[in-house]
Design a protein around this motif. Structure first.
Motif, PDB file in Angstrom:
ATOM      1  N   UNK A  24      -5.490 -36.120 -19.448  1.00 48.64           N
ATOM      2  CA  UNK A  24      -6.293 -35.127 -20.178  1.00 48.64           C
ATOM      3  C   UNK A  24      -6.349 -33.750 -19.540  1.00 48.64           C
ATOM      4  N   UNK A  25      -5.976 -33.617 -18.296  1.00 52.22           N
ATOM      5  CA  UNK A  25      -6.199 -32.338 -17.618  1.00 52.22           C
ATOM      6  C   UNK A  25      -4.923 -31.707 -17.073  1.00 52.22           C
ATOM      7  N   UNK A  26      -3.973 -32.544 -16.658  1.00 53.00           N
ATOM      8  CA  UNK A  26      -2.823 -32.043 -15.918  1.00 53.00           C
ATOM      9  C   UNK A  26      -1.925 -31.113 -16.753  1.00 53.00           C
ATOM     10  N   UNK A  27      -1.929 -31.300 -18.084  1.00 53.25           N
ATOM     11  CA  UNK A  27      -1.183 -30.392 -18.959  1.00 53.25           C
ATOM     12  C   UNK A  27      -1.446 -28.943 -18.615  1.00 53.25           C
ATOM     13  N   UNK A  41      -0.323 -31.054 -12.065  1.00 52.70           N
ATOM     14  CA  UNK A  41      -0.512 -32.282 -11.287  1.00 52.70           C
ATOM     15  C   UNK A  41      -1.217 -32.076  -9.958  1.00 52.70           C
ATOM     16  N   UNK A  42      -0.918 -30.980  -9.283  1.00 53.02           N
ATOM     17  CA  UNK A  42      -1.540 -30.757  -7.974  1.00 53.02           C
ATOM     18  C   UNK A  42      -2.777 -29.871  -8.086  1.00 53.02           C
ATOM     19  N   UNK A  43      -3.263 -29.682  -9.317  1.00 53.20           N
ATOM     20  CA  UNK A  43      -4.470 -28.879  -9.512  1.00 53.20           C
ATOM     21  C   UNK A  43      -4.276 -27.411  -9.200  1.00 53.20           C
ATOM     22  N   UNK A  58      -6.843 -21.770 -14.651  1.00 55.21           N
ATOM     23  CA  UNK A  58      -7.263 -21.612 -13.250  1.00 55.21           C
ATOM     24  C   UNK A  58      -6.940 -22.853 -12.411  1.00 55.21           C
ATOM     25  N   UNK A  59      -6.776 -22.659 -11.100  1.00 53.88           N
ATOM     26  CA  UNK A  59      -6.576 -23.810 -10.210  1.00 53.88           C
ATOM     27  C   UNK A  59      -7.877 -24.579 -10.058  1.00 53.88           C
ATOM     28  N   UNK A  60      -7.770 -25.879  -9.773  1.00 49.27           N
ATOM     29  CA  UNK A  60      -8.954 -26.653  -9.386  1.00 49.27           C
ATOM     30  C   UNK A  60      -8.912 -26.822  -7.860  1.00 49.27           C
ATOM     31  N   UNK A  61      -7.707 -27.037  -7.321  1.00 48.26           N
ATOM     32  CA  UNK A  61      -7.541 -27.122  -5.869  1.00 48.26           C
ATOM     33  C   UNK A  61      -7.968 -25.794  -5.245  1.00 48.26           C
ATOM     34  N   UNK A  62      -8.908 -25.875  -4.319  1.00 50.04           N
ATOM     35  CA  UNK A  62      -9.355 -24.671  -3.618  1.00 50.04           C
ATOM     36  C   UNK A  62     -10.195 -23.724  -4.461  1.00 50.04           C
ATOM     37  N   UNK A  63     -10.673 -24.168  -5.614  1.00 49.23           N
ATOM     38  CA  UNK A  63     -11.438 -23.282  -6.490  1.00 49.23           C
ATOM     39  C   UNK A  63     -12.889 -23.156  -6.016  1.00 49.23           C
ATOM     40  N   UNK A  64     -13.393 -21.911  -5.951  1.00 46.64           N
ATOM     41  CA  UNK A  64     -14.801 -21.733  -5.555  1.00 46.64           C
ATOM     42  C   UNK A  64     -15.749 -22.291  -6.618  1.00 46.64           C
TER      43      UNK A  64
END
Ligand code: HEC
Length: 141
Positions: free
Chosen positions: A42-45, A49-51, A59-65
């Protein structure tokens, strides 16, 4: 005699606490495994895959404030987001779709995955914590 019964009590408590930790760890792994599947489906599209997000679109999820406010993340997963949103100083402005089909448990599993993978946590965000937050979301229909 007293010494031995005292000692066996200590040993029992010790073993008890180990198995409790094991239960927590098994639960954490279970939540993460489910969370990965939901994320991929549901989200990786959009978030990849690595956020890492996708250019100025997603926006990125990895490292997101944005991850600092977990209640906001939980609400956003269920109800989506319209309008501008600033992540790490960069403005994004595309609709994030709502995911009303995700159960409270699935939102909890997803949140656990996001925070263990990209939020520096090593614990479960339990469905018991998520349900009351979802009931209070501002953008709820
Ligand atoms: C159609 C593309 C799309 C899908 C699918 C999608 N998102 Fe988003 N997401 C966005 C956009 C666009 C924003 C920024 C919203 C805005 O600008 O209003 C966003 C914002 C976010 C944010 C807050 C900002 C950040 O990057 O930290 C999180 C967290 C997030 N999404 C998680 C998820 C999760 C988890 C899923 C899967 C349930 C998901 N998104 C599915 C497009 C998407």
């Amino acid at each position: 005699m007293r010494f031995w019964s005292g000692l066996s009590l200590v040993v029992l408590i010790f073993l008890g606490s180990i198995s409790c930790q094991d239960d927590q760890e098994i639960k954490r792994q279970r939540y993460i495994t489910e969370g990965i599947l939901i994320y991929k489906n549901t989200c990786a599209n959009c978030h990849q895959n690595k956020g890492q997000g996708l250019a100025s679109l997603y926006p990125p999820i990895a490292g997101a404030d944005y991850l600092t406010n977990k209640s906001d993340v939980i609400c956003l997963i269920r109800y989506g987001h319209q309008g501008a949103l600033v992540v790490n100083g960069k403005t994004y402005n595309r609709p994030m779709p709502a995911q009303p089909q995700l159960s409270d448990l699935e939102v909890a599993e997803l949140t656990t995955y996001l925070y263990n993978e990209w939020g520096g946590e090593t614990k479960v965000t339990d469905v018991k914590t998520v349900t009351p937050i979802l009931q209070k979301c501002k953008h709820r229909e």
